[in-house]
Design a protein around this motif. Sequence first.
Motif, PDB file in Angstrom:
ATOM      1  N   LEU A   1     -10.491   2.770 -18.956  1.00 18.29           N
ATOM      2  CA  LEU A   1      -9.266   2.294 -18.104  1.00 18.29           C
ATOM      3  C   LEU A   1     -10.209   0.586 -18.239  1.00 18.29           C
ATOM      4  N   ASP A   2      -9.229  -0.887 -19.048  1.00 14.35           N
ATOM      5  CA  ASP A   2      -9.227  -2.290 -18.114  1.00 14.35           C
ATOM      6  C   ASP A   2      -8.438  -2.678 -17.910  1.00 14.35           C
ATOM      7  N   MET A   3      -8.211  -2.521 -16.286  1.00 18.51           N
ATOM      8  CA  MET A   3      -5.724  -3.115 -16.428  1.00 18.51           C
ATOM      9  C   MET A   3      -6.181  -4.342 -16.693  1.00 18.51           C
ATOM     10  N   GLY A   4      -7.195  -5.259 -17.098  1.00 21.00           N
ATOM     11  CA  GLY A   4      -6.651  -6.185 -17.586  1.00 21.00           C
ATOM     12  C   GLY A   4      -6.172  -7.663 -16.134  1.00 21.00           C
ATOM     13  N   GLU A   5      -5.185  -8.568 -16.428  1.00 18.09           N
ATOM     14  CA  GLU A   5      -4.616  -9.364 -15.432  1.00 18.09           C
ATOM     15  C   GLU A   5      -3.306  -8.906 -15.223  1.00 18.09           C
ATOM     16  N   GLY A   6      -2.956  -9.204 -14.102  1.00 22.25           N
ATOM     17  CA  GLY A   6      -2.137  -8.433 -12.794  1.00 22.25           C
ATOM     18  C   GLY A   6      -1.924  -7.738 -11.845  1.00 22.25           C
ATOM     19  N   ALA A   7      -0.836  -7.218 -11.252  1.00 21.37           N
ATOM     20  CA  ALA A   7      -1.456  -6.138  -9.989  1.00 21.37           C
ATOM     21  C   ALA A   7      -0.416  -5.543 -10.889  1.00 21.37           C
ATOM     22  N   GLY A   8      -0.412  -4.275  -9.768  1.00 22.15           N
ATOM     23  CA  GLY A   8       0.298  -2.997 -10.245  1.00 22.15           C
ATOM     24  C   GLY A   8      -0.880  -1.615 -10.258  1.00 22.15           C
ATOM     25  N   LEU A   9      -0.503  -0.467 -11.031  1.00 24.82           N
ATOM     26  CA  LEU A   9      -1.075   0.909 -10.985  1.00 24.82           C
ATOM     27  C   LEU A   9      -1.798   0.720 -12.445  1.00 24.82           C
ATOM     28  N   GLY A  10      -3.071   1.588 -12.441  1.00 25.68           N
ATOM     29  CA  GLY A  10      -3.282   2.135 -13.989  1.00 25.68           C
ATOM     30  C   GLY A  10      -3.815   3.521 -13.539  1.00 25.68           C
ATOM     31  N   PHE A  11      -3.623   4.634 -14.830  1.00 23.95           N
ATOM     32  CA  PHE A  11      -3.566   5.718 -14.769  1.00 23.95           C
ATOM     33  C   PHE A  11      -5.061   6.405 -15.698  1.00 23.95           C
TER      34      PHE A  11
ATOM     35  N   VAL B   1       0.831  -1.329   0.408  1.00 23.00           N
ATOM     36  CA  VAL B   1       0.184   0.080  -0.080  1.00 23.00           C
ATOM     37  C   VAL B   1       0.706   1.396   0.581  1.00 23.00           C
ATOM     38  N   SER B   2       1.711   1.562   1.097  1.00 22.08           N
ATOM     39  CA  SER B   2       2.990   2.408   0.631  1.00 22.08           C
ATOM     40  C   SER B   2       3.019   2.791  -0.394  1.00 22.08           C
ATOM     41  N   SER B   3       3.900   1.708  -1.285  1.00 23.42           N
ATOM     42  CA  SER B   3       4.372   1.844  -2.330  1.00 23.42           C
ATOM     43  C   SER B   3       3.916   2.351  -3.665  1.00 23.42           C
ATOM     44  N   LEU B   4       2.326   1.833  -3.928  1.00 26.64           N
ATOM     45  CA  LEU B   4       1.051   2.244  -4.586  1.00 26.64           C
ATOM     46  C   LEU B   4       0.827   3.448  -4.397  1.00 26.64           C
ATOM     47  N   ILE B   5       0.587   3.829  -3.320  1.00 29.82           N
ATOM     48  CA  ILE B   5       0.372   5.639  -2.530  1.00 29.82           C
ATOM     49  C   ILE B   5       1.524   6.298  -2.882  1.00 29.82           C
ATOM     50  N   SER B   6       2.498   5.856  -2.846  1.00 31.36           N
ATOM     51  CA  SER B   6       3.707   6.701  -3.598  1.00 31.36           C
ATOM     52  C   SER B   6       3.912   7.144  -5.203  1.00 31.36           C
ATOM     53  N   GLY B   7       3.745   5.503  -5.809  1.00 32.03           N
ATOM     54  CA  GLY B   7       3.863   5.061  -7.408  1.00 32.03           C
ATOM     55  C   GLY B   7       2.817   6.004  -7.483  1.00 32.03           C
ATOM     56  N   ALA B   8       1.395   5.830  -7.434  1.00 35.76           N
ATOM     57  CA  ALA B   8       0.334   7.061  -7.669  1.00 35.76           C
ATOM     58  C   ALA B   8       0.039   8.605  -7.770  1.00 35.76           C
ATOM     59  N   ALA B   9       1.150   8.752  -6.306  1.00 30.61           N
ATOM     60  CA  ALA B   9       0.956  10.826  -6.375  1.00 30.61           C
ATOM     61  C   ALA B   9       2.718  10.460  -7.663  1.00 30.61           C
ATOM     62  N   ALA B  10       3.505   9.829  -7.597  1.00 28.84           N
ATOM     63  CA  ALA B  10       4.483  10.176  -8.618  1.00 28.84           C
ATOM     64  C   ALA B  10       4.312  10.306 -10.110  1.00 28.84           C
TER      65      ALA B  10
END
Length: 277
Positions: free
Chosen positions: A236-246, A21-30
């Motif tokens: 947006l459709d992120m399909g499969e896999g974990a990660g961030l979408g914008f 969660v911490s990594s995802l939040i910083s990645g979203a902000a970046a």
Amino acid sequence: MKIALAQMCSGIDPNENARQVSSLISGAAAGGATMLFTPEMTGLLDRDRSRAAGTIRNEADDMVLSTALSAAKDSRIWVQLGSLAIKASGKAGEKWANRSYLINPDGEITARYDKIHLFDVDLGPDESLRESSAYSGGHNAVVAMVPEATLGLSICYDLRFPALYEALTNAGADILSVPAAFTVPTGKAHWEILLRARAIEAGAFVVAAAQYGGHEDGRSTYGHSIVVDPWGEILLDMGEGAGLGFCDLDLEEVQKVRSRVPAVANRKRFEMPVKLT
């Protein structure tokens, strides 16, 4: 408004989920997002209720919540924490809450929503799920202000109950959040069509961050985190896999669509049908 969606494969260890969660939040902000949306059960996905009982905490002691509050403040970003399993009180034997949180860039909780509709289903001879055996359902629909918009909160199985979304849009929501952990069979059959239907009925954006993949507790979730615009088009459709979408939301589209097809304005109250014999 630029948003980010986190597609996760949450496990049984809140410490690891908090790190993600911490990594995802910083990645979203970046990535320039104003707001991050995470899935249902961001902090713990564990169908072994006895094991889960050893890690579920109240709000003050929940590691994932405290991590999200701190990371949101550090990154100066809004976070819609899809949901956490939370002890609703300190009473022994009391059921948990499946609770969603809205966190502002000061690291403060500005809204809470407890999932109203609990997932009690028989999907087949080998899969029966009873969310109500461990969780208490909420009773209140919730809307909250975010930058430039009003956000309506819901969680996963709520998606099948359009009256909730009617209440949210009647209260001014122009973005509807549907964090989820859809099973693979129901996801393949119903996920996209239900999300598009809710967007079209409401003339609103639907943002649905989802769990994906094979989880440590043995279950599998569908993924396909989606953003739908007020006309029902998938942005947006992120399909499969974990990660961030914008995704960029043009919030003026809400009023444009509602003017073009004024279904929200044309809603009528009516009496329940009388059964004739």
